[in-house]
Write a protein that holds these residues in place. Structure first.
Motif, PDB file in Angstrom:
ATOM      1  N   SER A 156       0.658  -1.338  -0.118  1.00 62.36           N
ATOM      2  CA  SER A 156      -0.115   0.091   0.069  1.00 62.36           C
ATOM      3  C   SER A 156       1.432   1.254   0.273  1.00 62.36           C
ATOM      4  CB  SER A 156      -0.956   0.463   1.061  1.00 62.36           C
ATOM      5  OG  SER A 156      -0.505   0.024   2.323  1.00 62.36           O
ATOM      6  N   ASN A 157       1.707   1.385   0.952  1.00 63.45           N
ATOM      7  CA  ASN A 157       2.535   2.234   1.163  1.00 63.45           C
ATOM      8  C   ASN A 157       2.848   2.458  -0.837  1.00 63.45           C
ATOM      9  OD1 ASN A 157       4.554   0.209   1.524  1.00 63.45           O
ATOM     10  ND2 ASN A 157       5.974   1.154   2.114  1.00 63.45           N
ATOM     11  N   LYS A 158       4.356   1.777  -1.339  1.00 66.14           N
ATOM     12  CA  LYS A 158       4.374   1.849  -2.692  1.00 66.14           C
ATOM     13  C   LYS A 158       3.517   2.341  -3.929  1.00 66.14           C
ATOM     14  CE  LYS A 158       6.445  -1.055  -6.379  1.00 66.14           C
ATOM     15  NZ  LYS A 158       6.208  -2.244  -6.676  1.00 66.14           N
ATOM     16  N   VAL A 159       2.064   2.046  -3.753  1.00 70.28           N
ATOM     17  CA  VAL A 159       0.864   2.105  -4.738  1.00 70.28           C
ATOM     18  C   VAL A 159       0.954   3.657  -3.721  1.00 70.28           C
ATOM     19  CG1 VAL A 159      -1.503   2.001  -5.901  1.00 70.28           C
ATOM     20  CG2 VAL A 159       0.241  -0.658  -5.068  1.00 70.28           C
ATOM     21  N   LEU A 160       0.361   4.538  -3.035  1.00 74.48           N
ATOM     22  CA  LEU A 160      -0.072   5.432  -2.414  1.00 74.48           C
ATOM     23  C   LEU A 160       1.065   6.195  -3.251  1.00 74.48           C
ATOM     24  CD1 LEU A 160      -2.032   7.503  -1.349  1.00 74.48           C
ATOM     25  CD2 LEU A 160      -0.899   6.939   1.242  1.00 74.48           C
ATOM     26  N   ASN A 161       2.672   6.172  -2.318  1.00 70.16           N
ATOM     27  CA  ASN A 161       3.440   6.571  -3.250  1.00 70.16           C
ATOM     28  C   ASN A 161       3.291   6.897  -4.528  1.00 70.16           C
ATOM     29  OD1 ASN A 161       4.147   7.579  -0.097  1.00 70.16           O
ATOM     30  ND2 ASN A 161       6.176   5.622  -0.228  1.00 70.16           N
ATOM     31  N   GLN A 162       3.519   6.505  -5.741  1.00 66.65           N
ATOM     32  CA  GLN A 162       3.229   6.090  -6.815  1.00 66.65           C
ATOM     33  C   GLN A 162       2.076   7.577  -7.453  1.00 66.65           C
ATOM     34  OE1 GLN A 162       3.426   2.300  -7.775  1.00 66.65           O
ATOM     35  NE2 GLN A 162       5.555   1.581  -8.298  1.00 66.65           N
ATOM     36  N   THR A 163       1.352   7.064  -6.832  1.00 66.63           N
ATOM     37  CA  THR A 163      -0.167   7.661  -6.984  1.00 66.63           C
ATOM     38  C   THR A 163       0.024   8.939  -6.461  1.00 66.63           C
ATOM     39  OG1 THR A 163      -1.542   5.233  -6.770  1.00 66.63           O
ATOM     40  CG2 THR A 163      -2.957   7.810  -6.977  1.00 66.63           C
ATOM     41  N   LEU A 164       0.305   9.463  -5.269  1.00 62.48           N
ATOM     42  CA  LEU A 164       0.781  10.771  -4.978  1.00 62.48           C
ATOM     43  C   LEU A 164       2.345  11.775  -5.836  1.00 62.48           C
ATOM     44  CD1 LEU A 164       1.169  10.367  -1.207  1.00 62.48           C
ATOM     45  CD2 LEU A 164      -0.585  11.969  -2.446  1.00 62.48           C
ATOM     46  N   SER A 165       3.279  10.647  -6.459  1.00 61.84           N
ATOM     47  CA  SER A 165       3.924  11.056  -7.178  1.00 61.84           C
ATOM     48  C   SER A 165       3.578  11.337  -8.720  1.00 61.84           C
ATOM     49  CB  SER A 165       5.141  10.331  -7.399  1.00 61.84           C
ATOM     50  OG  SER A 165       5.609  10.938  -7.909  1.00 61.84           O
ATOM     51  N   LYS A 166       2.259  11.345  -9.355  1.00 62.35           N
ATOM     52  CA  LYS A 166       2.018  10.903 -10.334  1.00 62.35           C
ATOM     53  C   LYS A 166       1.392  12.021 -10.659  1.00 62.35           C
ATOM     54  CE  LYS A 166      -0.971   8.207 -14.256  1.00 62.35           C
ATOM     55  NZ  LYS A 166      -1.524   7.122 -14.474  1.00 62.35           N
ATOM     56  N   TYR A 167       0.293  12.851  -9.237  1.00 69.36           N
ATOM     57  CA  TYR A 167      -0.513  13.211  -8.484  1.00 69.36           C
ATOM     58  C   TYR A 167       0.028  14.786  -8.161  1.00 69.36           C
ATOM     59  CZ  TYR A 167      -3.668  10.433 -11.323  1.00 69.36           C
ATOM     60  OH  TYR A 167      -4.096   9.301 -12.611  1.00 69.36           O
ATOM     61  N   GLN A 168       0.881  15.264  -8.295  1.00 66.79           N
ATOM     62  CA  GLN A 168       2.026  16.223  -7.241  1.00 66.79           C
ATOM     63  C   GLN A 168       1.502  17.709  -7.665  1.00 66.79           C
ATOM     64  OE1 GLN A 168       5.791  16.266  -8.487  1.00 66.79           O
ATOM     65  NE2 GLN A 168       6.446  14.861  -7.537  1.00 66.79           N
ATOM     66  N   TYR A 169       0.070  17.847  -8.217  1.00 67.47           N
ATOM     67  CA  TYR A 169      -0.239  19.074  -8.416  1.00 67.47           C
ATOM     68  C   TYR A 169      -1.714  18.795  -7.582  1.00 67.47           C
ATOM     69  CZ  TYR A 169      -4.044  16.272 -11.094  1.00 67.47           C
ATOM     70  OH  TYR A 169      -4.497  14.966 -11.765  1.00 67.47           O
ATOM     71  N   LEU A 170      -1.660  18.353  -6.505  1.00 69.23           N
ATOM     72  CA  LEU A 170      -2.683  17.917  -5.743  1.00 69.23           C
ATOM     73  C   LEU A 170      -2.451  18.953  -4.694  1.00 69.23           C
ATOM     74  CD1 LEU A 170      -3.339  13.610  -5.368  1.00 69.23           C
ATOM     75  CD2 LEU A 170      -5.485  15.709  -6.841  1.00 69.23           C
ATOM     76  N   SER A 171      -3.638  19.254  -3.990  1.00 66.40           N
ATOM     77  CA  SER A 171      -3.274  20.240  -2.529  1.00 66.40           C
ATOM     78  C   SER A 171      -2.600  19.131  -1.263  1.00 66.40           C
ATOM     79  CB  SER A 171      -4.686  21.077  -2.236  1.00 66.40           C
ATOM     80  OG  SER A 171      -5.192  19.955  -1.627  1.00 66.40           O
TER      81      SER A 171
END
Length: 455
Positions: free
Chosen positions: A25-40
């Motif tokens: 989960s931490n890997k997938v979450l980090n990848q998602t947050l990295s992909k959508y860096q524009y998120l507030s």
């Protein structure tokens, strides 16, 4: 501002990767947050809380769903199962989300994913749960203690039974409470580049909440920040993220200037770098791991913290490197384990480990110890550690090791930080040469270490 719907869709995608594809989960979450860096910052926090919380409390979510669904959780289609889990978590644990919004957005998500015919089912189950959320009947702590711990703390029953053989009910419950509580991040100050006070000041100026470590002088506890990589001093190598229990390894090793040290399973390099810091530019640390990817992680941290006395190396701990036989003043063997001590940080570990895997890991640890013990010179030290709390992987392995190899346990009292030694009570084992950091008893991750000296 990203639409709430989009965030829930991202959360569902993460849940599917973790529950269906076995990803961490931490890997997938980090990848998602990295992909959508524009998120507030607010959106990132919402997504992290929703996914991590739902995974962390998945057994409880399934228990609640089963009470109000005509179809049991394990019979549901995976997408619907995870939409319901996310919906129930929002209703039960996310006060800032109105129950009506949790229900409506879950129905929209089911429709968007092609389950238009099941939107009434999703709506009915979640609306019933939102009405009954205060009336849910949990297993009795007195009459059904194992079921109680299983559901209330979302911990598989076999792990609970295992722990209850070794620890009291109250201790096990404390461990489980800590695993679900929010905790600060612990960092170790790189005292070769800055002081603890300078680091504290820089972080506070950035709006970070900073507290002292519980036991180790070079430790700080931080919270109220968005991303570690964006923090003051990170890119300049002024600190490393590391739990205080893990910091105890370098202390337990009794590092002296000019020591030759081998860390046999080193990635991402926290212990190797701590040792290098204690060497103050002298000596050598050979930091090994199994794959190039893991060794690259060590290299990144070595370069960031600026050490010249660390040599990252691809090396299988099960394969004897003859050139190192009898050379090491210190061998650090922080070995692959079940990871049950760090469930609070890696909340899907508890669903992936099995009794068979745990047994295999205990054997792997012995096989590695057989090899790496040969690197220790006479009078040298081997520090054995794991990030788990169960006896099979810890004390049992140490006892097996000293019965079969020319090593003995040595007291830790003169090596561990003074304020830690002072707080140890009459039941302490540090004079025997080992310590089991139990979460809830110690303010750390679950961790075990032993100091073994070659005769």
């Amino acid at each position: 501002m990203t639409k709430g719907m989009d965030l829930r869709e991202l959360a569902l995608a993460i849940m599917m990767e973790v529950t269906q594809n076995g990803e961490f989960s931490n890997k997938v979450l980090n990848q998602t947050l990295s992909k959508y860096q524009y998120l507030s910052k607010q959106d990132r926090a919402f997504l992290s809380r929703l996914t991590e919380g739902t995974i962390e409390r998945m057994i409880e979510m399934d228990y609640i769903i089963n009470q109000y669904s005509s179809v049991k959780v394990n019979k549901l289609k995976p997408v619907i199962r995870n939409i319901l889990r996310l919906g129930v978590y929002q209703i039960k644990y996310m006060d800032q989300v109105p129950a009506s919004a949790a229900c409506n957005e879950s129905v929209k998500l089911a429709t968007k994913k092609g389950f238009h015919n099941l939107k009434g089912f999703v709506n009915g189950v979640l609306r019933t749960i939102s009405r009954e959320i205060e009336n849910i009947q949990y297993p009795s702590k007195v009459a059904q203690p194992i079921s109680y711990l299983n559901v209330v703390y979302s911990m598989p029953e076999w792990i609970i039974r295992n722990w209850l053989e070794e620890f009291s009910f109250d201790t096990v419950e404390k461990m489980l409470q800590v695993s679900l509580s929010e905790r600060e991040t612990t960092i170790r100050c790189n005292t070769n580049k800055t002081t603890v006070e300078e680091l504290r000041k820089g972080l506070k100026n950035q709006g970070v909440l900073v507290g002292d470590g519980a036991y180790v002088d070079e430790a700080l506890r931080i919270s109220e920040y968005d991303s570690v990589q964006r923090l003051y001093g990170f890119s300049d190598g002024l600190f490393q993220v590391q739990d205080e229990s893990s910091m105890m390894v370098a202390h337990a090793a009794g590092i002296k200037k000019n020591d030759f040290v081998i860390d046999v399973c080193a990635a991402p390099g926290g212990k190797s770098l701590h040792v290098a810091q204690m060497l103050e530019g002298t000596g050598t640390v050979i930091a090994c791991d199994l794959t190039q990817h893991k060794v690259d992680l060590i290299k990144q941290n070595v370069e960031r913290l600026g050490f010249t006395n660390v040599e990252p190396r691809v090396q299988d701990a099960l394969e004897l490197e003859e050139s190192l036989i009898g050379k090491a003043d210190v061998v650090i063997a922080d070995l692959p384990c079940s990871g049950l001590g760090v469930i609070g940080k890696k909340n899907d570990i508890k669903y992936n480990i099995t009794p068979e895997k745990q047994e295999d890991l205990a054997k792997l640890q012995r096989d590695i110890l057989h090899v790496v013990s040969k690197y220790v010179k006479q009078g040298g030290t081997l520090v054995y550690s794991t990030c788990t709390v169960n006896k099979e992987e810890n004390l049992n392995n140490v006892q097996w090791f000293i019965e079969n190899y020319d090593f003995k346990l040595e007291s830790l009292e003169e090596y561990l930080p003074e304020r830690f030694v002072k707080r140890e009570g009459k039941d302490s084992t540090i004079d025997k040469g080992y310590i089991n950091f139990i979460p809830g008893i110690y303010n750390t991750d679950g961790f075990f270490l032993a100091r073994l000296v070659k005769k």
